[in-house]
Scaffold this motif. Structure first.
Motif, mmCIF file in Angstrom:
data_model
loop_
_atom_site.group_PDB
_atom_site.id
_atom_site.type_symbol
_atom_site.label_atom_id
_atom_site.label_comp_id
_atom_site.label_asym_id
_atom_site.label_seq_id
_atom_site.Cartn_x
_atom_site.Cartn_y
_atom_site.Cartn_z
ATOM 1 N N GLN A 170 0.836 -1.212 0.000
ATOM 2 C CA GLN A 170 0.000 0.000 0.000
ATOM 3 C C GLN A 170 0.869 1.260 0.000
ATOM 4 N N LEU A 171 2.015 1.189 0.673
ATOM 5 C CA LEU A 171 2.901 2.359 0.724
ATOM 6 C C LEU A 171 3.772 2.479 -0.530
ATOM 7 N N GLY A 172 3.650 1.483 -1.418
ATOM 8 C CA GLY A 172 4.455 1.513 -2.648
ATOM 9 C C GLY A 172 5.886 1.039 -2.422
ATOM 10 N N PHE A 173 6.133 0.318 -1.295
ATOM 11 C CA PHE A 173 7.494 -0.155 -0.999
ATOM 12 C C PHE A 173 7.865 -1.362 -1.852
ATOM 13 N N HIS A 174 6.854 -2.132 -2.265
ATOM 14 C CA HIS A 174 7.124 -3.262 -3.173
ATOM 15 C C HIS A 174 5.897 -3.504 -4.031
ATOM 16 N N LYS A 175 6.141 -4.245 -5.138
ATOM 17 C CA LYS A 175 5.020 -4.609 -6.002
ATOM 18 C C LYS A 175 4.536 -5.993 -5.564
ATOM 19 N N GLU A 176 3.514 -6.507 -6.245
ATOM 20 C CA GLU A 176 3.091 -7.890 -6.003
ATOM 21 C C GLU A 176 4.307 -8.792 -6.267
ATOM 22 N N PHE A 177 4.607 -9.723 -5.335
ATOM 23 C CA PHE A 177 5.767 -10.576 -5.569
ATOM 24 C C PHE A 177 5.511 -11.531 -6.735
ATOM 25 N N ARG A 178 6.563 -11.779 -7.512
ATOM 26 C CA ARG A 178 6.443 -12.711 -8.647
ATOM 27 C C ARG A 178 6.498 -14.147 -8.126
ATOM 28 N N PRO A 179 5.952 -15.121 -8.901
ATOM 29 C CA PRO A 179 5.989 -16.515 -8.438
ATOM 30 C C PRO A 179 7.399 -17.065 -8.234
ATOM 31 N N ASP A 180 8.428 -16.438 -8.843
ATOM 32 C CA ASP A 180 9.787 -16.939 -8.587
ATOM 33 C C ASP A 180 10.441 -16.205 -7.408
ATOM 34 N N GLU A 181 9.645 -15.440 -6.665
ATOM 35 C CA GLU A 181 10.182 -14.775 -5.470
ATOM 36 C C GLU A 181 9.619 -15.374 -4.185
ATOM 37 N N VAL A 182 8.649 -16.264 -4.311
ATOM 38 C CA VAL A 182 8.073 -16.876 -3.101
ATOM 39 C C VAL A 182 7.950 -18.391 -3.279
ATOM 40 N N ALA A 183 8.135 -19.094 -2.167
ATOM 41 C CA ALA A 183 7.903 -20.545 -2.167
ATOM 42 C C ALA A 183 6.579 -20.801 -1.458
ATOM 43 N N LEU A 184 5.896 -21.842 -1.904
ATOM 44 C CA LEU A 184 4.676 -22.254 -1.212
ATOM 45 C C LEU A 184 5.001 -23.530 -0.441
ATOM 46 N N ALA A 185 4.748 -23.498 0.853
ATOM 47 C CA ALA A 185 5.079 -24.660 1.687
ATOM 48 C C ALA A 185 3.825 -25.194 2.367
ATOM 49 N N VAL A 186 3.751 -26.519 2.455
ATOM 50 C CA VAL A 186 2.670 -27.136 3.235
ATOM 51 C C VAL A 186 3.316 -28.071 4.244
ATOM 52 N N MET A 187 2.705 -28.195 5.385
ATOM 53 C CA MET A 187 3.281 -29.100 6.392
ATOM 54 C C MET A 187 2.199 -29.709 7.274
ATOM 55 N N GLU A 188 2.574 -30.815 7.882
ATOM 56 C CA GLU A 188 1.659 -31.492 8.789
ATOM 57 C C GLU A 188 2.378 -31.728 10.105
ATOM 58 N N VAL A 189 1.641 -31.606 11.194
ATOM 59 C CA VAL A 189 2.186 -32.003 12.494
ATOM 60 C C VAL A 189 1.588 -33.382 12.779
ATOM 61 N N ILE A 190 2.462 -34.363 12.980
ATOM 62 C CA ILE A 190 1.995 -35.743 13.176
ATOM 63 C C ILE A 190 2.377 -36.193 14.589
ATOM 64 N N ASN A 191 1.393 -36.544 15.376
ATOM 65 C CA ASN A 191 1.670 -36.968 16.755
ATOM 66 C C ASN A 191 2.277 -38.367 16.787
ATOM 67 N N LEU A 192 3.314 -38.516 17.591
ATOM 68 C CA LEU A 192 3.944 -39.827 17.820
ATOM 69 C C LEU A 192 4.463 -39.829 19.254
ATOM 70 N N PRO A 193 4.378 -40.949 19.959
ATOM 71 C CA PRO A 193 4.918 -40.958 21.327
ATOM 72 C C PRO A 193 6.420 -40.673 21.317
ATOM 73 N N SER A 194 6.898 -40.014 22.368
ATOM 74 C CA SER A 194 8.307 -39.585 22.380
ATOM 75 C C SER A 194 9.269 -40.771 22.257
ATOM 76 N N GLU A 195 8.933 -41.930 22.896
ATOM 77 C CA GLU A 195 9.862 -43.070 22.825
ATOM 78 C C GLU A 195 10.013 -43.533 21.382
ATOM 79 N N ARG A 196 8.909 -43.495 20.628
ATOM 80 C CA ARG A 196 8.987 -43.948 19.242
ATOM 81 C C ARG A 196 9.843 -42.990 18.404
#
Ligand SMILES: Cc1cc2nc3c(=O)[nH]c(=O)nc-3n(C[C@H](O)[C@H](O)[C@H](O)COP(=O)(O)OP(=O)(O)OC[C@H]3O[C@@H](n4cnc5c(N)ncnc54)[C@H](O)[C@@H]3O)c2cc1C
Length: 430
Positions: A170-196
Motif C-alpha cells: 500500500q505504501l508503494g514499498f514493493h510490487k506484487e511478488f512474482r511466483p519466482d520470489e516466493v515458495a509455497l510450503a505445506v506441512m503437517e504435524v503428526i503426533n507420535l509418542p516420544s519413545e517412538r
C-alpha cells in the motif's frame, strides 16, 4: 487507552515481537497489533529456532521458553525414487548449554514471546487487522484498524506483517511478488509418542534432529522437504518455488502426500496421528527482492522485507535480528526527535552490515537453480546411482566401477557441459 503511542508494531511473529520487546524495554510506549486470535495462531514454521539471535534479546530464554527439543543432528538427504544419499552431522555439544538450535511449535512459542514483550510494557492487542497506514504530508503517522474508532497514531510504524506485506505494498514499498520470489510450503504435524521418535531417529530424550530432503521430494524442482522432531510429534513438510509449481502443474498437498508415502520416509512417520495441516508462503526472492524498507515514520522488518536465507533454512533468526535493529534505530530517533527517512535509514545500513545483508548478498544468484532443472532432476539421481554402484560388490574391478560411477553422475552429458554446470553452481554458492 490513549490512541497516541511512540511506536506501533504490526504483527506478532518473531520480527514484530522482537521489536516490541526491545522498544518497550527501552521505555518507549508501544502498541503491538496482531490479527490472529493470539500470537502464533496464524504462524507457520518448519520449526527450527536458532539460539544466538533469540539470546541477543532474552538471555538463556530456553530455561523458560516452550521449546520442544535441542537439535543435535542435522541431515541432508538426496532422495531418489527408491534410494537416498544422506550426509549429516551429529554433535553432542549441540545438546548442551548454550545450545545451537531448538525445534519449537510456533503456536506456543510466539504466545510466550509476545507475553515477554507485554511484561516489558508493550500493549498487545489481538484479533485486530491493520487495514492501512495513515500517511500525512508524506509521513506515516499511524494506522487504521478494523476496530470501531480504530485509528491509532504514533511517531513510527513498524511493519512486521509477514510475507506479502499488504501494508508495504500500500505504501508503494514493493510490487506484487512474482511466483519466482516466493515458495509455497505445506506441512503437517503428526503426533507420535516420544519413545517412538527417539527409537526411529536414534535420539535420547531431550535430543532432536532435522532432515532436509531434496530431489524426488519436490519432483526435482527447486525446493526442499523437511522432517523435524518435536517432543511428541513430527513436523513434515515440503516447499517449492511457486513458479516451479505452476510450471509443473503440481499441487502442494499432492507433493506432501507423495513424500509421506515415499519408501524412505514412510517408516519414520508410520502409525502417527495427523494433528494439524498448515500452508504458508515463504519469501525466497533473496537479496534482489528486498523491498524499500525505510520511509518517513516507517520501517519494514522480517519476512515483510524478504529476509529469508532459503539455502540455510534461516528466517526466524533474521526476523528477530531485524526487529532488534529496528528497535535500536527507533530509540535513537526518539532521542533525536527525528523520525524522518534520513534518520531511520541507519536501520537499513545496520541490516546490510549484519549477517542478514551479507548472507543474502552472498546468495544473490540463487535463482540460477530455478532456471536449471538438471541439478535436481538429473545430477541428483545420478549421485544415487553412483552410490549404489560404489556399494555393490559384484566382482567388477574398482577402476571399471569408478568409470561407471562417473558416467552415472555425468548423465550422458559432455565433460564441458558438466564442468559448466558445476562451475556455475560453485559461483552461486561461493
Ligand atoms: C513451512 C515453513 C517452514 C519454515 N521453517 C523455518 C525454520 O525451520 N527455521 C526458520 O528460522 N524459519 C523458518 N521459516 C521461516 C519463518 O517462519 C519466517 O521467516 C518467520 O516466521 C518470519 O517472521 P515474521 O515475524 O517476519 O513474520 P510472521 O511470523 O509471518 O508474522 C507476521 C504476523 O503478522 C500478522 N499480520 C499480518 N498482517 C497483519 C495485519 N494487517 N494486521 C495485523 N496483523 C497482521 C500475522 O498474523 C502474523 O502473526 C519457515 C517458514 C515456513 C512457511
Amino acid at each position: 487507552m490513549s490512541n497516541k503511542f511512540d511506536v506501533i508494531v504490526v504483527g506478532a511473529g518473531p520480527a514484530g515481537t522482537s521489536c516490541a520487546y526491545e522498544c518497550a524495554k527501552a521505555g518507549l510506549n508501544v502498541i503491538h497489533i496482531e490479527r490472529g486470535e493470539y500470537p502464533g495462531s496464524k504462524n507457520v514454521m518448519g520449526g527450527v529456532l536458532y539460539r544466538q539471535q533469540m539470546e541477543e534479546i532474552i538471555p538463556e530464554f530456553w530455561k523458560e521458553a516452550p521449546i520442544e527439543r535441542p537439535v543435535i543432528e542435522q541431515r541432508l538427504m538426496m532422495l531418489d525414487k527408491e534410494s537416498a544419499v544422506t550426509i549429516g552431522y551429529k554433535g553432542l555439544e549441540f545438546g548442551r548449554e548454550p545450545y545451537n538450535a531448538f525445534t519449537v511449535l510456533r503456536a506456543k512459542f510466539d504466545q510466550w514471546f509476545a507475553n515477554k514483550a507485554v511484561e516489558q510494557g508493550s500493549l498487545l492487542i489481538t484479533e485486530t487487522v491493520v487495514l492501512e497506514v495513515i500517511v500525512e504530508d508524506g509521513r506515516a503517522i499511524g494506522v487504521r484498524t478494523d476496530r470501531p474508532d480504530g485509528e491509532i497514531y504514533a511517531d513510527v510504524v513498524v511493519l512486521a506483517d509477514g510475507v506479502n506485506s499488504l501494508l508495504g505494498k500500500q505504501l508503494g514499498f514493493h510490487k506484487e511478488f512474482r511466483p519466482d520470489e516466493v515458495a509455497l510450503a505445506v506441512m503437517e504435524v503428526i503426533n507420535l509418542p516420544s519413545e517412538r521418535i527417539e527409537e526411529r531417529f536414534n535420539l535420547e530424550p531431550n535430543q532432536g534432529c532435522t532432515y532436509e530432503i531434496f530431489g524426488d521430494a519436490t519432483n526435482g524442482i527447486l525446493g526442499t522437504a523437511f522432517i523435524y522432531t518435536n517432543k511428541e510429534s513430527i513436523n513434515i513438510g515440503v516447499g517449492t518455488m511457486l513458479s516451479g509449481m505452476i510450471r509443473e502443474k503440481l499441487r502442494p498437498h499432492d507433493l506432501l502426500d507423495q513424500l509421506k508415502k515415499h519408501p524412505m520416509i514412510r517408516p519414520l512417520i508410520k502409525g502417527g496421528e495427523p494433528q494439524e495441516y498448515l500452508a504458508h508462503l515463504i519469501p525466497e526472492g533473496g537479496y534482489r527482492s528486498i523491498p524499500k524498507m525505510v520511509g518517513n515514520g516507517v520501517l519494514v522488518i522480517g519476512d515483510a522485507a524478504q529476509f529469508v536465507n532459503a539455502i540455510h533454512r534461516e528466517g526466524s533468526n533474521m526476523a528477530m535480528t531485524s526487529g532488534r535493529l529496528a528497535a535500536e534505530t527507533i530509540v535513537l530517533a526518539k532521542q533525536a526527535g527525528d523520525f524522518s527517512e534520513n534518520m531511520l535509514d541507519s536501520y537499513r545500513m545496520k541490516v546490510m552490515e549484519s549477517f542478514i545483508g551479507k548472507d543474502l548478498k552472498k546468495y544473490e544468484d540463487i535463482h540460477h537453480f530455478e532456471r536449471a532443472p538438471q541439478y535436481f532432476k538429473e545430477y541428483l539421481p545420478g549421485i544415487n546411482r553412483a552410490a549404489s554402484e560404489f556399494f555393490t560388490v559384484d566382482g567388477t574391478p574398482k577402476r571399471d566401477k569408478q568409470k561407471k560411477m562417473l558416467s552415472h553422475m555425468m548423465q550422458g552429458k559432455g565433460k564441458l557441459q558438466v564442468f559448466n554446470d558445476f562451475y556455475k553452481a560453485w559461483k552461486v554458492m561461493k
